[in-house]
Design a protein around this motif. Structure first.
Motif, PDB file in Angstrom:
ATOM      1  N   LEU A   1       0.822  -1.204   0.000  1.00 55.10           N
ATOM      2  CA  LEU A   1       0.000   0.000   0.000  1.00 55.10           C
ATOM      3  C   LEU A   1       0.856   1.255   0.000  1.00 55.10           C
ATOM      4  O   LEU A   1       2.008   1.238   0.449  1.00 55.10           O
ATOM      5  N   LEU A   2       0.266   2.338  -0.500  1.00 50.67           N
ATOM      6  CA  LEU A   2       0.934   3.622  -0.518  1.00 50.67           C
ATOM      7  C   LEU A   2       1.507   3.899   0.862  1.00 50.67           C
ATOM      8  O   LEU A   2       0.826   3.720   1.876  1.00 50.67           O
ATOM      9  N   GLY A   3       2.761   4.313   0.906  1.00 52.03           N
ATOM     10  CA  GLY A   3       3.488   4.490   2.160  1.00 52.03           C
ATOM     11  C   GLY A   3       4.611   3.476   2.283  1.00 52.03           C
ATOM     12  O   GLY A   3       5.592   3.717   2.972  1.00 52.03           O
ATOM     13  N   ASP A   4       4.463   2.343   1.586  1.00 53.91           N
ATOM     14  CA  ASP A   4       5.528   1.337   1.562  1.00 53.91           C
ATOM     15  C   ASP A   4       6.633   1.855   0.642  1.00 53.91           C
ATOM     16  O   ASP A   4       6.371   2.199  -0.519  1.00 53.91           O
ATOM     17  N   PRO A   5       7.865   1.932   1.119  1.00 54.18           N
ATOM     18  CA  PRO A   5       8.959   2.490   0.306  1.00 54.18           C
ATOM     19  C   PRO A   5       9.175   1.782  -1.034  1.00 54.18           C
ATOM     20  O   PRO A   5       9.655   2.403  -1.981  1.00 54.18           O
ATOM     21  N   GLU A  17       1.077   1.157 -15.187  1.00 48.94           N
ATOM     22  CA  GLU A  17       2.016   0.124 -14.710  1.00 48.94           C
ATOM     23  C   GLU A  17       3.465   0.536 -14.940  1.00 48.94           C
ATOM     24  O   GLU A  17       4.321   0.290 -14.083  1.00 48.94           O
ATOM     25  N   CYS A  18       3.765   1.162 -16.068  1.00 52.47           N
ATOM     26  CA  CYS A  18       5.132   1.656 -16.290  1.00 52.47           C
ATOM     27  C   CYS A  18       5.501   2.699 -15.236  1.00 52.47           C
ATOM     28  O   CYS A  18       6.636   2.723 -14.753  1.00 52.47           O
ATOM     29  N   GLY A  19       4.543   3.533 -14.869  1.00 50.37           N
ATOM     30  CA  GLY A  19       4.789   4.518 -13.817  1.00 50.37           C
ATOM     31  C   GLY A  19       5.188   3.861 -12.512  1.00 50.37           C
ATOM     32  O   GLY A  19       6.126   4.300 -11.841  1.00 50.37           O
ATOM     33  N   HIS A  20       4.480   2.790 -12.141  1.00 50.23           N
ATOM     34  CA  HIS A  20       4.826   2.076 -10.903  1.00 50.23           C
ATOM     35  C   HIS A  20       6.291   1.663 -10.896  1.00 50.23           C
ATOM     36  O   HIS A  20       6.976   1.794  -9.882  1.00 50.23           O
ATOM     37  N   LEU A  21       6.770   1.149 -12.017  1.00 44.55           N
ATOM     38  CA  LEU A  21       8.139   0.627 -12.067  1.00 44.55           C
ATOM     39  C   LEU A  21       9.190   1.726 -11.952  1.00 44.55           C
ATOM     40  O   LEU A  21      10.351   1.453 -11.656  1.00 44.55           O
ATOM     41  N   ASN A  22       8.757   2.974 -12.178  1.00 42.51           N
ATOM     42  CA  ASN A  22       9.650   4.125 -12.006  1.00 42.51           C
ATOM     43  C   ASN A  22       9.532   4.734 -10.612  1.00 42.51           C
ATOM     44  O   ASN A  22      10.141   5.762 -10.336  1.00 42.51           O
ATOM     45  N   GLY A  23       8.711   4.121  -9.746  1.00 38.87           N
ATOM     46  CA  GLY A  23       8.530   4.630  -8.400  1.00 38.87           C
ATOM     47  C   GLY A  23       7.405   5.648  -8.288  1.00 38.87           C
ATOM     48  O   GLY A  23       7.332   6.391  -7.305  1.00 38.87           O
ATOM     49  N   ASP A  24       6.527   5.682  -9.282  1.00 35.63           N
ATOM     50  CA  ASP A  24       5.415   6.628  -9.291  1.00 35.63           C
ATOM     51  C   ASP A  24       4.099   5.917  -8.994  1.00 35.63           C
ATOM     52  O   ASP A  24       3.961   4.715  -9.220  1.00 35.63           O
ATOM     53  N   VAL A  25       3.131   6.683  -8.509  1.00 35.65           N
ATOM     54  CA  VAL A  25       1.775   6.211  -8.279  1.00 35.65           C
ATOM     55  C   VAL A  25       0.869   7.159  -9.062  1.00 35.65           C
ATOM     56  O   VAL A  25       1.228   8.320  -9.297  1.00 35.65           O
ATOM     57  N   TYR A  26      -0.301   6.697  -9.454  1.00 28.49           N
ATOM     58  CA  TYR A  26      -1.144   7.505 -10.335  1.00 28.49           C
ATOM     59  C   TYR A  26      -1.450   8.891  -9.790  1.00 28.49           C
ATOM     60  O   TYR A  26      -1.626   9.829 -10.570  1.00 28.49           O
ATOM     61  N   ILE A  27      -1.462   9.058  -8.492  1.00 29.16           N
ATOM     62  CA  ILE A  27      -1.740  10.393  -7.948  1.00 29.16           C
ATOM     63  C   ILE A  27      -0.651  11.398  -8.330  1.00 29.16           C
ATOM     64  O   ILE A  27      -0.886  12.600  -8.294  1.00 29.16           O
ATOM     65  N   ASP A  28       0.523  10.903  -8.737  1.00 31.63           N
ATOM     66  CA  ASP A  28       1.614  11.793  -9.138  1.00 31.63           C
ATOM     67  C   ASP A  28       1.311  12.539 -10.433  1.00 31.63           C
ATOM     68  O   ASP A  28       1.935  13.570 -10.695  1.00 31.63           O
ATOM     69  N   VAL A  29       0.393  12.040 -11.248  1.00 29.75           N
ATOM     70  CA  VAL A  29       0.068  12.733 -12.505  1.00 29.75           C
ATOM     71  C   VAL A  29      -1.121  13.678 -12.335  1.00 29.75           C
ATOM     72  O   VAL A  29      -1.492  14.368 -13.279  1.00 29.75           O
TER      73      VAL A  29
END
Length: 183
Positions: A24-28, A153-165
């Protein structure tokens, strides 16, 4: 990426793998860029099977490896495009080589931020290149919801979560909602 359409049982098919807990969000691990896969072996195949099992158990449209706690560049997907064609597969070491077309704003959610979704801007078309679990080259092109999934999904692999966009009022609303959940 979360998905509320298509019956979970229909999508499971011949299921292999073991469902893993979603981070979950918060996990490094979600905020750390993932490492490239260098070893193509049985453990990678198990990871992909487990990611599919997790995605189906969570009723998702896609899962990135870091969402199950593994910092490798891999994701799985099962979702439809704008022509209602179903796409099922995985990509190892994906590179988002194109995200173009009209900018579409539609509700988007994430298994790592459960219970929330927000209007999220994504391009109407996306192209991802990488390899499959055996190391063979793959190129995946998606439109509509599938393009959204590939970008997510590509965003996740870069350390991003959808809220970042997200931006402006939508981002502020998302951050308030996440704080209210204690994330």
């Amino acid at each position: 990426m979360s998905k509320k359409t298509a019956a979970r049982d229909e999508r499971r098919g011949e299921r292999r793998g073991t469902s893993r807990p979603i981070r979950l969000l918060g996990d490094p691990v979600l905020r750390t860029g993932c490492d490239p896969v260098r070893t193509f072996d049985a453990s990678l195949e198990r990871l992909i099977d487990d990611m599919f099992a997790t995605m189906y158990d969570e009723d998702g449209a896609g899962v990135a490896a870091n969402q199950v706690g593994v910092g490798l560049r891999a994701f799985v997907y099962d979702c439809n495009d704008d022509q209602d064609r179903r796409h099922v597969g995985h990509v190892i070491n994906p590179v988002l080589v194109a995200a173009d077309g009209e900018l579409l704003v539609a509700p988007e959610g994430c298994l790592s931020v459960p219970g929330l979704n927000f209007p999220t801007p994504r391009r109407a078309r996306a192209v991802v290149e990488g390899v499959d679990v055996k190391g063979r080259p793959v190129r995946v092109e998606g439109t509509g919801y599938f393009a959204r999934c590939l970008q997510h999904e590509c965003g996740h692999l870069n350390g991003d979560v959808y809220i970042d966009v997200l931006s402006g009022d939508t981002r502020r609303e998302a951050m308030r909602a996440i704080r209210a959940l204690g994330r």
